[in-house]
Write a protein that holds these residues in place. Structure first.
Motif, PDB file in Angstrom:
ATOM      1  N   VAL A  25      13.854  19.257   2.055  1.00 34.95           N
ATOM      2  CA  VAL A  25      12.859  19.750   1.032  1.00 34.95           C
ATOM      3  C   VAL A  25      11.647  19.918   1.263  1.00 34.95           C
ATOM      4  N   ASP A  26      10.795  20.626   0.683  1.00 35.19           N
ATOM      5  CA  ASP A  26       9.447  20.483   0.919  1.00 35.19           C
ATOM      6  C   ASP A  26       8.749  19.317   0.381  1.00 35.19           C
ATOM      7  N   CYS A  27       8.005  18.275   1.274  1.00 40.37           N
ATOM      8  CA  CYS A  27       7.647  17.047   0.830  1.00 40.37           C
ATOM      9  C   CYS A  27       6.127  17.070   0.889  1.00 40.37           C
ATOM     10  N   SER A  28       5.382  18.367   1.049  1.00 41.51           N
ATOM     11  CA  SER A  28       3.921  18.270   0.952  1.00 41.51           C
ATOM     12  C   SER A  28       3.245  17.497   0.112  1.00 41.51           C
ATOM     13  N   GLY A  29       3.851  17.097  -1.026  1.00 47.10           N
ATOM     14  CA  GLY A  29       3.218  16.418  -2.130  1.00 47.10           C
ATOM     15  C   GLY A  29       3.815  14.983  -2.225  1.00 47.10           C
ATOM     16  N   GLY A  30       4.324  14.519  -1.189  1.00 48.36           N
ATOM     17  CA  GLY A  30       5.292  13.094  -1.137  1.00 48.36           C
ATOM     18  C   GLY A  30       4.440  11.870  -1.047  1.00 48.36           C
ATOM     19  N   TYR A  31       5.067  10.967  -1.195  1.00 53.71           N
ATOM     20  CA  TYR A  31       4.479   9.577  -1.005  1.00 53.71           C
ATOM     21  C   TYR A  31       5.399   8.572  -0.604  1.00 53.71           C
ATOM     22  N   LEU A  32       5.164   7.491  -0.018  1.00 48.65           N
ATOM     23  CA  LEU A  32       5.764   6.244   0.256  1.00 48.65           C
ATOM     24  C   LEU A  32       5.098   4.978  -0.258  1.00 48.65           C
ATOM     25  N   ARG A  33       6.207   4.334  -0.931  1.00 48.45           N
ATOM     26  CA  ARG A  33       5.771   2.928  -1.433  1.00 48.45           C
ATOM     27  C   ARG A  33       6.778   1.623  -0.829  1.00 48.45           C
ATOM     28  N   GLN A  34       5.969   0.784  -0.546  1.00 49.65           N
ATOM     29  CA  GLN A  34       6.855  -0.325   0.003  1.00 49.65           C
ATOM     30  C   GLN A  34       7.416  -1.243  -0.893  1.00 49.65           C
ATOM     31  N   GLY A  35       8.673  -1.688  -0.703  1.00 49.38           N
ATOM     32  CA  GLY A  35       9.201  -2.797  -1.699  1.00 49.38           C
ATOM     33  C   GLY A  35       9.488  -4.067  -0.669  1.00 49.38           C
ATOM     34  N   GLN A  36      10.347  -4.941  -1.158  1.00 50.61           N
ATOM     35  CA  GLN A  36      10.748  -6.175  -0.615  1.00 50.61           C
ATOM     36  C   GLN A  36      11.487  -6.061   0.554  1.00 50.61           C
ATOM     37  N   SER A  37      12.706  -5.064   0.670  1.00 52.47           N
ATOM     38  CA  SER A  37      13.370  -4.892   1.875  1.00 52.47           C
ATOM     39  C   SER A  37      13.619  -3.339   2.013  1.00 52.47           C
ATOM     40  N   SER A  38      12.946  -2.399   1.267  1.00 53.44           N
ATOM     41  CA  SER A  38      13.139  -1.102   1.404  1.00 53.44           C
ATOM     42  C   SER A  38      11.816  -0.428   1.179  1.00 53.44           C
ATOM     43  N   ILE A  39      11.809   1.041   1.620  1.00 51.82           N
ATOM     44  CA  ILE A  39      10.689   1.755   1.031  1.00 51.82           C
ATOM     45  C   ILE A  39      11.008   2.800   0.194  1.00 51.82           C
ATOM     46  N   LEU A  40      10.267   3.191  -0.615  1.00 52.82           N
ATOM     47  CA  LEU A  40      10.748   4.268  -1.763  1.00 52.82           C
ATOM     48  C   LEU A  40       9.918   5.734  -1.087  1.00 52.82           C
ATOM     49  N   LEU A  41      10.804   6.657  -0.812  1.00 50.66           N
ATOM     50  CA  LEU A  41      10.189   8.039  -0.737  1.00 50.66           C
ATOM     51  C   LEU A  41      10.450   8.964  -1.578  1.00 50.66           C
TER      52      LEU A  41
END
Length: 370
Positions: A122-138
């Motif tokens: 997918v086009d993720c040009s507006g995407g972001y990453l967030r860190q959790g305790q054991s994973s990251i969120l994309l």
């Protein structure tokens, strides 16, 4: 683990001292830089001490990694046990994870992938990453439209730190998620629970238990950022009026009965949170520290701090705030051991160029080394 304990000890020491009077933390400031005119897309590493107020040396670039396509953002994750320190790099079409164990203030070597290099589809040009305790969120949201696109057009993954491939994406057709209104921002909360914010909803959902939801009435605004810090979910809203300078911050302690607190200020248009260690800073057009309310820079610094536009920021364990200018490849560094609302002077601020005029900084990370 040894480096983490050393860094933690240094943070505790610095909390009682001024940033300018102590020996600088041995660290790298990492910046993702895009230059579409020359097809140059790099992750650049700078010796952080050469960027600080009071240091008059030129910024020292230790090295660079060529990425090959526009970089959306990056995220540094320190390993607290077995495994590698990680630098996650998001481009418009891929997510890559690099080994960050062997970086020093003198050498970053060539980039080494850490078993994860995935096309997103997918086009993720507006995407972001967030860190959790054991994973990251994309999160890869659809392009902004009026009316906003439905939630099923969002793409998001909760990716374990040890993953070697993209897991199954979040199913937004799940009965508990499909009624989620848009536009939306997402992050990870305690135990990697999913938190999300819309103009009418503040929600917590762990994919097993019933969700907790608190209502909001901000239908004319759009959520622009969401983080979880110090036991609270904090969200920012854009009022969608380019002629005004206004910020609304929503704070929720994740209690099923707790109300969402709203803080407003008409003197700043904050759309993003600074990453990294506390304290909490908001930025956009201008910046402010947030501790139950907004603490804006004092008036004598207005031309320098309140009217500039910032694209990203990080707070280092060295107690300095690193800010990227939105319009130029300029890095602003602010000493946080002085009070920005009363005692900050130009001696506590330094501005440095990290690239050529055509380049822009899209992401920042602070990496203690050795």
């Amino acid at each position: 683990m040894k480096r983490f304990i050393q860094a933690l000890g240094l943070l505790l020491t610095l909390s009682a001292c001024t940033g300018s009077s102590e020996e600088p933390t041995r660290a790298l400031l990492v910046a993702s830089v895009n230059n579409p005119s020359s097809n140059t897309y790099q992750v650049r590493f700078f010796q952080s001490s050469t960027l600080l107020p009071g240091n008059f040396d030129l910024p020292r670039r230790v090295g660079s990694w060529d990425i090959g396509e526009p970089i959306v953002t990056l995220l540094y994750r320190r390993s607290l046990g077995v495994g590698n320190d990680q630098l996650w790099v998001l481009t418009q079409s891929r997510l890559r994870r690099y080994i960050a164990n062997n970086l020093t203030i003198d050498d970053v070597g060539t980039s080494q992938l850490d078993g994860f290099d995935e096309a997103l589809g997918v086009d993720c040009s507006g995407g972001y990453l967030r860190q959790g305790q054991s994973s990251i969120l994309l999160v890869c949201p659809p392009a902004p439209t009026t009316p906003p696109r439905p939630i099923e057009e969002y793409r998001a993954w909760i990716i374990p730190f040890t993953a070697t491939a993209l897991p199954t994406p979040i199913d937004f057709l799940n009965p508990n998620l499909v009624r989620l209104s848009t536009p939306a921002r997402l992050t990870l909360g305690p135990n990697d629970q999913l938190l999300y914010l819309t103009p009418t909803q503040f929600r917590q959902y762990d994919f097993v238990n019933p969700f907790i939801e608190r209502p909001l009435s901000l239908s004319t605004s759009s959520p622009s950022d969401l983080i979880f810090v110090n036991g609270q979910a904090l969200g920012l809203f854009d009022d969608n009026d380019p002629t005004t300078t206004d910020t609304t911050l929503a704070a929720w302690n994740l209690s099923a009965t707790g109300e969402v607190g709203l803080s407003r200020d008409s003197n700043i248009a904050a759309r993003l949170f600074a990453r990294g260690a506390p304290p909490v800073f908001v930025l956009g057009t201008g910046l402010a520290r947030f501790e139950g309310g907004f603490q804006l820079p004092r008036e004598t610094e207005t031309g320098l701090l309140r009217t500039r536009r910032y694209s990203t920021a990080t707070v280092g364990i060295d107690q300095f705030l690193y800010l990227a200018d939105q319009d130029f490849p300029t890095l602003l560094v602010i000493d946080l051991t002085v009070n920005i609302t009363s005692a900050l002077t130009t001696a506590g601020i330094r501005s440095s160029s990290l690239g050529s005029f055509q380049e822009r900084i899209t992401g920042l990370a602070f990496i203690p080394v050795e």
